[in-house]
Scaffold this motif. Sequence first.
Motif, PDB file in Angstrom:
ATOM      1  N   ARG A 105       0.917  -1.264   0.118  1.00  0.00           N
ATOM      2  CA  ARG A 105       0.077   0.107  -0.055  1.00  0.00           C
ATOM      3  C   ARG A 105       0.856   1.033  -0.088  1.00  0.00           C
ATOM      4  NH1 ARG A 105      -5.057   2.112   1.121  1.00  0.00           N
ATOM      5  NH2 ARG A 105      -4.787   4.150   2.107  1.00  0.00           N
ATOM      6  N   LYS A 136      -4.435   2.661  -4.730  1.00  0.00           N
ATOM      7  CA  LYS A 136      -5.230   2.254  -3.733  1.00  0.00           C
ATOM      8  C   LYS A 136      -6.066   3.267  -3.021  1.00  0.00           C
ATOM      9  CE  LYS A 136      -2.900  -2.033  -3.589  1.00  0.00           C
ATOM     10  NZ  LYS A 136      -1.901  -1.612  -4.799  1.00  0.00           N
ATOM     11  N   GLN A 137      -7.170   2.881  -2.341  1.00  0.00           N
ATOM     12  CA  GLN A 137      -8.086   3.731  -1.612  1.00  0.00           C
ATOM     13  C   GLN A 137      -7.134   4.891  -0.939  1.00  0.00           C
ATOM     14  OE1 GLN A 137     -11.629   4.097  -1.283  1.00  0.00           O
ATOM     15  NE2 GLN A 137     -12.019   2.530  -2.700  1.00  0.00           N
ATOM     16  N   CYS A 190      -8.957   7.577  -9.698  1.00  0.00           N
ATOM     17  CA  CYS A 190      -8.687   8.396  -8.565  1.00  0.00           C
ATOM     18  C   CYS A 190      -9.971   8.644  -7.778  1.00  0.00           C
ATOM     19  CB  CYS A 190      -7.577   9.599  -8.845  1.00  0.00           C
ATOM     20  SG  CYS A 190      -6.031   8.921  -9.485  1.00  0.00           S
ATOM     21  N   SER A 231     -12.731   7.395  -7.921  1.00  0.00           N
ATOM     22  CA  SER A 231     -13.387   6.227  -7.299  1.00  0.00           C
ATOM     23  C   SER A 231     -12.509   5.659  -6.156  1.00  0.00           C
ATOM     24  CB  SER A 231     -13.646   5.064  -8.212  1.00  0.00           C
ATOM     25  OG  SER A 231     -12.167   4.598  -8.758  1.00  0.00           O
ATOM     26  N   ASN A 232     -11.410   5.761  -6.010  1.00  0.00           N
ATOM     27  CA  ASN A 232     -10.556   5.366  -4.849  1.00  0.00           C
ATOM     28  C   ASN A 232     -10.441   6.527  -4.122  1.00  0.00           C
ATOM     29  OD1 ASN A 232      -9.493   2.620  -5.399  1.00  0.00           O
ATOM     30  ND2 ASN A 232      -9.275   3.299  -7.403  1.00  0.00           N
ATOM     31  N   ALA A 258      -8.371   8.933  -4.313  1.00  0.00           N
ATOM     32  CA  ALA A 258      -6.892   9.243  -4.256  1.00  0.00           C
ATOM     33  C   ALA A 258      -6.787  10.468  -4.781  1.00  0.00           C
ATOM     34  CB  ALA A 258      -6.528   8.192  -5.002  1.00  0.00           C
TER      35      ALA A 258
END
Length: 231
Positions: free
Chosen positions: A31, A64-65, A86, A88-89, A91
């Motif tokens: 991560r 990653k989230q 990005c 949707s996460n 980020a």
Amino acid sequence: MVFKYFAEEKVDLAVVEVGLGGRLDATNVVRPEVAVITGISQDHVQFLGHRRRDIAREKFAIIKQDTAVVSGLQSRVLREKLKEICRSNRATLLLVGEDIFYWLIRADLTGQEFRLKIKDDIFPSLKIKLLGRYQLGNAAVAAAAIKFLQEKGYRISKRHIQEGLAETAWPGRFDLVDTNPYIIFDGGHNLEAVRNLKESLKSYFPDKKIILVLGIMSDKNWHLMIRTLAP
């Protein structure tokens, strides 16, 4: 094995380069503090797909989230896809050309000097030994990744960034190993890298006769690579 070693040595930060693609690469168990995507080029197509959007989908899987992302992508279509992933996460994204800007000040065979702006942060003069205009974009992306680390509490100063960029060497990438005669090694092994090599040769040696010694693995797009370099 290397992650176990890093854990035992209690490293502060590890720079982990993805081996192949991203989604199914062994490095993707991490991560990341910052995910960096410099560009998308057609390589390892037998595993990642022949279309850039297929390759992009594999590479974007390192995001990653709630993490940070820096990218130097130039393609408008791929940038929009990156923004979507990005979002949707959740980020945070910094993009060259939107949040990150750089301007060349000087370039010769000793290196390059440029001005850099990352959001509201300005570096009036940064120097790199790396040759080729595309290395300015790489340096800008690296500095932006460090900006994210600063925001996460890592004690990295502007001076550290200046010194780190100035001292960086990259053997085998437009690597000037002699000047009498000029001899350059370049390990670029996909079409985008070969185009960068061509532009660098035209920029630094506009009037020189160039002798090219070339070796390419048969799984690469060697027809187009030769067609690009031969003229």
